[in-house]
Scaffold this active site. Structure first.
Site, PDB file in Angstrom:
ATOM      1  N   GLU A   1       0.567  -0.717   9.941  1.00 50.28           N
ATOM      2  CA  GLU A   1      -0.136  -1.234   8.774  1.00 50.28           C
ATOM      3  C   GLU A   1      -0.923  -2.452   9.250  1.00 50.28           C
ATOM      4  OE1 GLU A   1       2.361  -2.370   5.470  1.00 50.28           O
ATOM      5  OE2 GLU A   1       0.603  -2.896   4.262  1.00 50.28           O
TER       6      GLU A   1
ATOM      7  N   ARG B   1      15.010   0.774  16.544  1.00 47.65           N
ATOM      8  CA  ARG B   1      14.028  -0.297  16.756  1.00 47.65           C
ATOM      9  C   ARG B   1      14.382  -1.089  18.003  1.00 47.65           C
ATOM     10  NH1 ARG B   1      11.278  -1.792  12.079  1.00 47.65           N
ATOM     11  NH2 ARG B   1      10.740  -3.830  12.871  1.00 47.65           N
TER      12      ARG B   1
ATOM     13  N   LYS C   1       6.944  -8.568  11.630  1.00 43.72           N
ATOM     14  CA  LYS C   1       5.593  -9.072  11.357  1.00 43.72           C
ATOM     15  C   LYS C   1       5.608 -10.140  10.271  1.00 43.72           C
ATOM     16  CE  LYS C   1       3.467  -5.130  10.978  1.00 43.72           C
ATOM     17  NZ  LYS C   1       2.559  -4.088  10.482  1.00 43.72           N
TER      18      LYS C   1
HETATM   19  P1  ATP Z   1       7.555  -5.146  10.909  1.00 44.06           P
HETATM   20  O1  ATP Z   1       8.948  -4.886  10.473  1.00 44.06           O
HETATM   21  O2  ATP Z   1       7.423  -6.018  12.090  1.00 44.06           O
HETATM   22  O3  ATP Z   1       6.624  -5.529   9.797  1.00 44.06           O
HETATM   23  P2  ATP Z   1       6.675  -2.548  10.514  1.00 44.06           P
HETATM   24  O4  ATP Z   1       7.572  -1.419  10.796  1.00 44.06           O
HETATM   25  O5  ATP Z   1       6.524  -2.913   9.098  1.00 44.06           O
HETATM   26  O6  ATP Z   1       7.071  -3.752  11.427  1.00 44.06           O
HETATM   27  P3  ATP Z   1       4.342  -1.090  10.945  1.00 44.06           P
HETATM   28  O7  ATP Z   1       2.967  -1.580  11.062  1.00 44.06           O
HETATM   29  O8  ATP Z   1       4.706  -0.296   9.761  1.00 44.06           O
HETATM   30  O9  ATP Z   1       5.247  -2.356  11.058  1.00 44.06           O
HETATM   31  O10 ATP Z   1       4.806  -0.354  12.279  1.00 44.06           O
HETATM   32  C1  ATP Z   1       4.100   0.662  12.908  1.00 44.06           C
HETATM   33  C2  ATP Z   1       5.053   1.490  13.702  1.00 44.06           C
HETATM   34  O11 ATP Z   1       5.739   0.680  14.654  1.00 44.06           O
HETATM   35  C3  ATP Z   1       6.104   2.145  12.840  1.00 44.06           C
HETATM   36  O12 ATP Z   1       6.202   3.508  13.189  1.00 44.06           O
HETATM   37  C4  ATP Z   1       7.359   1.407  13.174  1.00 44.06           C
HETATM   38  O13 ATP Z   1       8.458   2.258  13.079  1.00 44.06           O
HETATM   39  C5  ATP Z   1       7.112   0.939  14.604  1.00 44.06           C
HETATM   40  N1  ATP Z   1       7.858  -0.283  14.881  1.00 44.06           N
HETATM   41  C6  ATP Z   1       7.767  -1.452  14.217  1.00 44.06           C
HETATM   42  N2  ATP Z   1       8.632  -2.353  14.709  1.00 44.06           N
HETATM   43  C7  ATP Z   1       9.288  -1.739  15.727  1.00 44.06           C
HETATM   44  C8  ATP Z   1      10.328  -2.137  16.641  1.00 44.06           C
HETATM   45  N3  ATP Z   1      10.855  -3.367  16.588  1.00 44.06           N
HETATM   46  N4  ATP Z   1      10.738  -1.241  17.556  1.00 44.06           N
HETATM   47  C9  ATP Z   1      10.201  -0.017  17.617  1.00 44.06           C
HETATM   48  N5  ATP Z   1       9.242   0.420  16.793  1.00 44.06           N
HETATM   49  C10 ATP Z   1       8.777  -0.419  15.848  1.00 44.06           C
HETATM   50 MG    MG Z   2       6.192  -1.063   7.975  1.00 47.48          MG
END
Ligand code: ATP
Ligand code: MG
Length: 552
Positions: A34, A260, A270
């Site tokens: 996102e 994760r 984020k």
């Molecule tokens: P955050 O929790 O940091 O906001 P998010 O999952 O909301 O991360 P997205 O932009 O939705 O952020 O993430 C894009 C992709 O990256 C998703 O498929 C998510 O599963 C993956 N992702 C995010 N954080 C991690 C992590 N710590 N380890 C592995 N994959 C991750």
């Molecule tokens: Mg997300």
């Protein structure tokens, strides 16, 4: 371990089975951030997994922006994410995909669900909806609007879209099961009213799809075969599959979840990184102390080090926390092989060579074991700087303990002469301002003559051509291993000494035009790159020390 030796992970097992059963012809994956912040090291793992699978199986991986929520999204983040993914070494093929390109199609599918009696416009407000939803131990209640006619829902949805209904007054919901043990299936919201312009679609929409309604359908449109995400989406999978079962999709993607990546002494959220940025605790998203890809890049970590680290990690069905030292091992490993050598004196201390008045240049290798990296030129003259810590007034220090310069004894200047310290010059306040030394002739590239035993080898720069620079040395951003555990406020654990800025350092002349992103090993000090955040000045960021001397 090389890829060949590594046991295959559970996703590769699934793909192998799909390919051999003929269920899948070409592997298509996606990485769906996102655009509401910069990518961090956790995202790097997801990028390596998704792009890595596509590479391994000769398929493709789409970078797809999940831009369904204009509230928090921004074009700056879109551009930063593209830059980071490409910098990591992955090919975007025909360019990134955008969820917002599918808004029209999603809307058609929403209307389709209504006509099938599988969605309805609900007028419960957020609070009422929570009440009706029930809890983990209590079933929910049907919305009073659940049985309204399809004709009425269709007309209201159109009004929502056109902006005729107030925000929060209505939602479109799937009609599934308010008694489901999985709360995600209790008539989840498909569309919300947001009278807000979108960075790509402008004013066109007054409603935006929910993550759940958008994600699987986007996968289907793109022909994604294996939709790989993190474990927190496991409970959303039944809903993902409800859509793939109940909509006339062009393909049927499947979702798989892996753990994760969390890294200790930092955070991989984020939202929390954004808080550090917005509240000014760091110098933006690309601050070299941040675990963002752009921060790591500005810090001097190479893309290869990040990839090697991510690829060394298990793709498992449990979340895990990885020790920062493990990441640092990969950073150091890469830099040791790839960083050219250079000399930089952090606390310049003047040495005047009383028996020498020439100027010379020495050609020395950029890397001790990699001839192909070429040579550099070192200027040498009557006055040089060594580091303040490489001279001691205390002549009783043993040779073993202090392998540096003291009066009456010898050291070798790296790649240059052996010198002996003769006399200390102090100012009126009693501070040492200079040491007079003598040079031992014919000792460049030669063994020490009989009877001369240098205490050690120290680094130096010439006074007449070295350049002033600033050196930033970093420590961990947080003082504890898990700064955001439980109800901790991460701000209570910010390390006040995470940045030490040293001005008035002196670097060898060849580095005046150093390029940000080129890596150097400053002899005896650590690995450095030029700071991309301040190209008007000569600033170097310490990527990492030579050895792991950080104590827990
Ligand atoms: P955050 O929790 O940091 O906001 P998010 O999952 O909301 O991360 P997205 O932009 O939705 O952020 O993430 C894009 C992709 O990256 C998703 O498929 C998510 O599963 C993956 N992702 C995010 N954080 C991690 C992590 N710590 N380890 C592995 N994959 C991750
Ligand atoms: Mg997300």
């Amino acid at each position: 371990m090389t890829d060949v030796e590594k046991p295959i992970n559970f996703i590769q097992q699934v793909i192998n089975a799909d390919l051999s059963a003929g269920r899948v012809k070409k592997v298509i994956t996606r990485f769906p951030p996102e655009p509401n912040g910069y990518l961090h090291i956790g995202h790097a793992k997801s990028i390596c997994v998704n792009f890595g699978l596509a590479e391994q199986y000769g398929g493709i991986c789409n970078l797809r922006f999940d831009d369904t929520n204009p509230e928090k999204e921004d074009e700056e983040f879109v551009q930063a994410i593209i830059e980071d993914v490409e910098w990591l070494g992955y090919d975007l093929g025909e360019g990134p995909c955008y969820a917002s390109n599918y808004f029209e199609q999603l809307y058609i599918w929403a209307k389709y669900l209504i006509t099938q009696g599988k969605a309805y416009v609900c007028e419960l407000n957020a609070e009422q909806m929570r009440e009706y939803r029930g809890t983990l131990t209590e079933v929910g209640k049907n919305s009073p609007f659940r049985d309204r006619t399809a004709v009425e829902s269709l007309s209201l949805l159109e009004d929502m879209r056109l902006g005729l209904i107030d925000e929060g007054a209505m939602t479109l919901r799937a009609k599934i099961d308010m008694a489901s043990p999985n709360i995600n299936l209790r008539d989840p919201v498909l569309y919300r009213i947001k009278k807000m312009a979108h960075q790509r679609t402008g004013d066109k929409w007054n409603i935006y799809p929910s993550y759940d309604f958008a994600h699987g359908q986007e996968d289907a449109i793109e022909g994604v075969t294996h939709s790989v995400c993190t474990l927190e989406f496991a409970a959303n999978r039944p809903l993902y599959e409800w859509f793939t079962t109940n909509l006339p999709l062009p393909s049927i993607p499947r979702q798989y979840e892996f753990g994760r990546l969390n890294l200790n002494y930092t955070i991989t959220s984020k939202r929390k990184l954004k808080q550090l940025v917005d509240q000014g605790h760091v110098d933006g998203w690309s601050d070299p102390r941040m675990p963002t890809i752009s921060g790591l890049r500005r810090r001097g970590v190479s893309a290869a080090a990040i990839r090697n680290f991510c690829n060394s990690l298990a793709v498992a069905k449990t979340d895990g926390t990885v020790d920062m030292a493990q990441f640092e091992h990969f950073i150091r490993d890469d830099l040791n092989v790839n960083a050219g050598r250079a000399m930089c004196v952090f606390k310049p201390f003047l040495i005047t060579l009383s028996n020498y008045s020439e100027q010379e240049q020495f050609n020395v290798p950029c890397h001790p074991n990699r001839e192909e990296l070429g040579q550099r030129t070192l200027d040498f003259g009557r006055q040089i700087y060594i580091d303040r810590s490489d001279f001691s007034e205390d002549t009783t220090l043993s040779r073993k303990k202090f392998k540096r310069l003291v009066i009456g004894e010898y050291v070798r200047l790296r790649s240059a002469y052996i010198i002996r310290a003769d006399e200390i010059i102090k100012d009126a306040a009693g501070e040492i301002i200079e040491v007079i030394a003598s040079l031992v002739p014919d000792t460049v590239g030669q063994d020490a003559p009989e009877g001369i035993r240098p205490r050690g080898v120290i680094h130096w720069v010439s006074k007449h051509t070295s350049a002033d620079c600033t050196v930033n040395v970093y420590d961990r951003l947080f003082t504890v291993a898990s700064p955001d555990e439980g109800d901790r406020d991460m701000l209570d654990y910010l390390n006040p000494d995470s940045l030490v800025e040293m001005t008035g350092c002196k670097v060898e002349a060849g580095l005046v035009d150093a390029i940000a992103g080129d890596h150097y090993q400053f002899e005896r000090e650590g690995y450095f790159t030029r700071d991309s955040g301040d190209l008007d000045n000569l600033v170097f960021n310490c990527t990492i020390g030579l050895r792991d001397n950080w104590k827990a």
